[in-house]
Design an enzyme around this catalytic site. Structure first.
Site, PDB file in Angstrom:
ATOM      1  N   LYS A  43       0.903  -1.255  -0.017  1.00  0.00           N
ATOM      2  CA  LYS A  43      -0.025  -0.019  -0.177  1.00  0.00           C
ATOM      3  C   LYS A  43       0.934   1.300  -0.053  1.00  0.00           C
ATOM      4  O   LYS A  43       2.078   1.129   0.087  1.00  0.00           O
ATOM      5  CB  LYS A  43      -0.919  -0.074   1.219  1.00  0.00           C
ATOM      6  CG  LYS A  43      -0.241   0.057   2.530  1.00  0.00           C
ATOM      7  CD  LYS A  43      -0.874  -0.190   4.031  1.00  0.00           C
ATOM      8  CE  LYS A  43      -0.024  -0.066   5.259  1.00  0.00           C
ATOM      9  NZ  LYS A  43      -0.905  -0.639   6.250  1.00  0.00           N
ATOM     10  N   ARG A 141     -10.010   0.134  15.213  1.00  0.00           N
ATOM     11  CA  ARG A 141     -10.036   0.744  13.553  1.00  0.00           C
ATOM     12  C   ARG A 141     -10.892   0.178  12.918  1.00  0.00           C
ATOM     13  O   ARG A 141     -12.302   0.341  13.071  1.00  0.00           O
ATOM     14  CB  ARG A 141      -8.417   1.068  13.158  1.00  0.00           C
ATOM     15  CG  ARG A 141      -8.317   2.028  12.384  1.00  0.00           C
ATOM     16  CD  ARG A 141      -6.700   2.197  11.983  1.00  0.00           C
ATOM     17  NE  ARG A 141      -6.126   0.866  11.131  1.00  0.00           N
ATOM     18  CZ  ARG A 141      -5.025   0.646  10.870  1.00  0.00           C
ATOM     19  NH1 ARG A 141      -4.181   1.997  11.004  1.00  0.00           N
ATOM     20  NH2 ARG A 141      -4.540  -0.357  10.417  1.00  0.00           N
ATOM     21  N   TYR A 263      14.666  31.453   7.367  1.00  0.00           N
ATOM     22  CA  TYR A 263      13.222  31.947   7.473  1.00  0.00           C
ATOM     23  C   TYR A 263      13.172  32.043   8.974  1.00  0.00           C
ATOM     24  O   TYR A 263      13.639  31.046   9.742  1.00  0.00           O
ATOM     25  CB  TYR A 263      12.240  31.277   7.077  1.00  0.00           C
ATOM     26  CG  TYR A 263      11.844  31.318   5.617  1.00  0.00           C
ATOM     27  CD1 TYR A 263      11.529  32.749   5.302  1.00  0.00           C
ATOM     28  CD2 TYR A 263      11.698  30.313   4.716  1.00  0.00           C
ATOM     29  CE1 TYR A 263      11.175  33.023   3.839  1.00  0.00           C
ATOM     30  CE2 TYR A 263      11.426  30.625   3.503  1.00  0.00           C
ATOM     31  CZ  TYR A 263      11.185  31.851   3.000  1.00  0.00           C
ATOM     32  OH  TYR A 263      10.921  31.910   1.833  1.00  0.00           O
ATOM     33  N   MET A 316      10.869  25.752   1.418  1.00  0.00           N
ATOM     34  CA  MET A 316       9.968  24.922   0.327  1.00  0.00           C
ATOM     35  C   MET A 316      11.045  24.197  -0.523  1.00  0.00           C
ATOM     36  O   MET A 316      10.941  22.816  -0.626  1.00  0.00           O
ATOM     37  CB  MET A 316       9.102  25.659  -0.357  1.00  0.00           C
ATOM     38  CG  MET A 316       8.259  24.782  -1.671  1.00  0.00           C
ATOM     39  SD  MET A 316       7.440  25.611  -2.660  1.00  0.00           S
ATOM     40  CE  MET A 316       6.531  26.685  -1.681  1.00  0.00           C
TER      41      MET A 316
HETATM   42  C1  PLP Z   1      -0.193  -1.247   6.949  1.00  0.00           C
HETATM   43  C2  PLP Z   1      -0.760  -2.605   7.643  1.00  0.00           C
HETATM   44  C3  PLP Z   1       0.172  -3.636   7.673  1.00  0.00           C
HETATM   45  C4  PLP Z   1       1.978  -3.318   7.571  1.00  0.00           C
HETATM   46  O1  PLP Z   1       2.241  -2.725   8.931  1.00  0.00           O
HETATM   47  P1  PLP Z   1       3.890  -2.379   8.779  1.00  0.00           P
HETATM   48  O2  PLP Z   1       3.963  -1.702  10.216  1.00  0.00           O
HETATM   49  O3  PLP Z   1       4.149  -1.463   7.937  1.00  0.00           O
HETATM   50  O4  PLP Z   1       4.665  -3.699   8.930  1.00  0.00           O
HETATM   51  C5  PLP Z   1      -0.185  -4.825   8.256  1.00  0.00           C
HETATM   52  N1  PLP Z   1      -1.477  -5.038   8.261  1.00  0.00           N
HETATM   53  C6  PLP Z   1      -2.501  -4.017   8.133  1.00  0.00           C
HETATM   54  C7  PLP Z   1      -3.690  -4.149   8.550  1.00  0.00           C
HETATM   55  C8  PLP Z   1      -2.147  -2.788   7.762  1.00  0.00           C
HETATM   56  O5  PLP Z   1      -2.776  -1.603   7.733  1.00  0.00           O
END
Ligand code: PLP
Length: 377
Positions: A43, A141, A263, A316
């Site tokens: 992802k 979650r 800055y 930036m």
């Molecule tokens: C992103 C995610 C992972 C991977 O987590 P890492 O900490 O990057 O290894 C695994 N399971 C779920 C449900 C996630 O959202």
């Protein structure tokens, strides 16, 4: 095979992605639990390195199961991994069902609404189309409540008709060794998975793979550790760095004690100083919070065997670094500076910016020349 990819020859920084290190990291993680299958989480555009390149490389290393967050990411993974098993962590919107099924992407269903919609879709299509089930064990979650999961388990015909193949949950605190919640989550997940004897079980993210053997179950889901990031705070990171970010010095100037840099005049020079101005900034995803003030030092960079601290705020498109005492043969106009990589861990920069390596990697900008190293099987 070695290949380079140029997105813009006139770009500022350069991002070098070591695909061999990615493959080696997957093999190391897989070796931590030989009885389990090791998947790869791709992802967030493969944690910033490019989803397709990540999936191709992991596949060449032996990975056959991928996790994505979004349907579009699932389709991108499918395009480069036609045979792989692909799970979609973000769950289901009813209208996506046909497209997911057509591409063989398995939604991980995280609420009774999603389960109802997928069941209806399976009935309408006359098939039990493969999917996963997410149960919440303490993160609040995504996922069914424990009671919803227990009730669903009481109806095995329904579980079969909806094509359930995998049961997952997610650890909230595996990065903090010894956290009470991790033990509770493992216990709750063990109870629920025993109620679903036909399903494979998956709990461990990177920190779970590296630090929680009790969380390994059937399928590992590492993300950040594949990409070289730190999964567990406070221990030596065993992973090979994958991403190196470099930028060039465009000017060197001399500053006198009492003068300020950048800055907001947040940092005052304490000695006669050589300041190098480097062409990278927050528009490149290099966090503004990594800058330096008189009260608190910022991140460091590395060049030619020397460390140099940031001076003043991150702009930036520019940062300033203190190269006083570094030979002019090393710190000169045109020299490349490592912002993070093998000499400056991405998590150290993230720490200075009060964030985590995940955010730096996934937030990297698009202004670099990207080069991929290695990547052969
Ligand atoms: C992103 C995610 C992972 C991977 O987590 P890492 O900490 O990057 O290894 C695994 N399971 C779920 C449900 C996630 O959202």
């Amino acid at each position: 095979m070695n290949f380079a990819e140029t997105t813009n020859d006139l770009a500022g920084g350069r991002l070098t992605i070591d695909l061999d290190a990615l493959g080696a990291n997957w093999r190391l993680l897989a070796s931590k639990a030989p009885a389990a299958v090791c998947a790869g989480v791709v992802k967030g555009d493969g944690y910033g390195i490019g989803l397709e390149r990540a999936a191709e490389t992991l596949q060449a290393a032996g990975c056959t199961t991928f996790f994505v967050a979004l349907p579009d990411e699932g389709l991108r993974a499918r395009a480069v991994a036609p045979q792989a098993t692909i799970y979609l962590l973000g769950g289901l919107f009813e209208e996506n069902g046909p497209a997911l099924a057509a591409a063989g992407i398995r939604p991980v269903l995280g609420s009774m609404e999603e389960i109802g919609e997928w069941e209806a879709f399976c009935r309408a299509s006359g098939n039990a189309v493969p999917c996963g089930i997410h149960v919440d064990t303490g993160m609040n979650r995504l996922g069914l409540t424990l009671n919803e999961a227990r009730a669903l388990a009481g109806d095995p015909a329904r579980v079969e008709a909806m094509g359930a193949r995998l049961l997952i949950s997610h650890l909230a605190c595996a990065d903090a060794p010894g956290h009470d919640l991790t033990a509770q989550q493992i216990a709750r997940f063990s109870e629920i998975r025993a109620l679903f004897p036909g399903l494979k079980a998956s709990l461990a993210n990177s920190a779970g793979v590296l630090g929680q053997p009790g969380a390994h179950f059937d399928l590992l889901r590492p993300g950040i550790a594949l990409y070289g990031g730190e999964a567990i705070s406070g221990i030596d990171n065993p992973m090979r760095p994958v991403v190196t970010l470099e930028a060039r010095i465009i000017q060197i100037r001399n500053g006198n004690p009492g003068e300020t840099v950048g800055y907001g005049a947040t940092e005052t020079l304490k000695r006669p100083s050589r300041i190098a101005v480097v062409a990278i900034g927050y528009a490149d995803g290099y966090h503004r919070r990594a800058g330096s003030t008189d009260a608190a030092p910022g991140a460091r960079v590395h060049l030619g065997g020397f460390d140099a601290p940031l001076v003043g705020r991150v702009s930036m498109d520019l940062i300033a670094i203190d190269v006083t005492g570094i030979p002019e043969t090393v710190a000169h106009r045109g020299a490349w500076v490592e912002m993070f990589g093998p000499n400056v861990p991405v998590d150290e920069v993230a720490d200075r910016a009060e964030t985590i390596g995940y955010e730096l990697l996934t937030g990297l900008g698009r202004r670099y020349r990207r080069t991929y190293l290695g990547g052969g099987a």
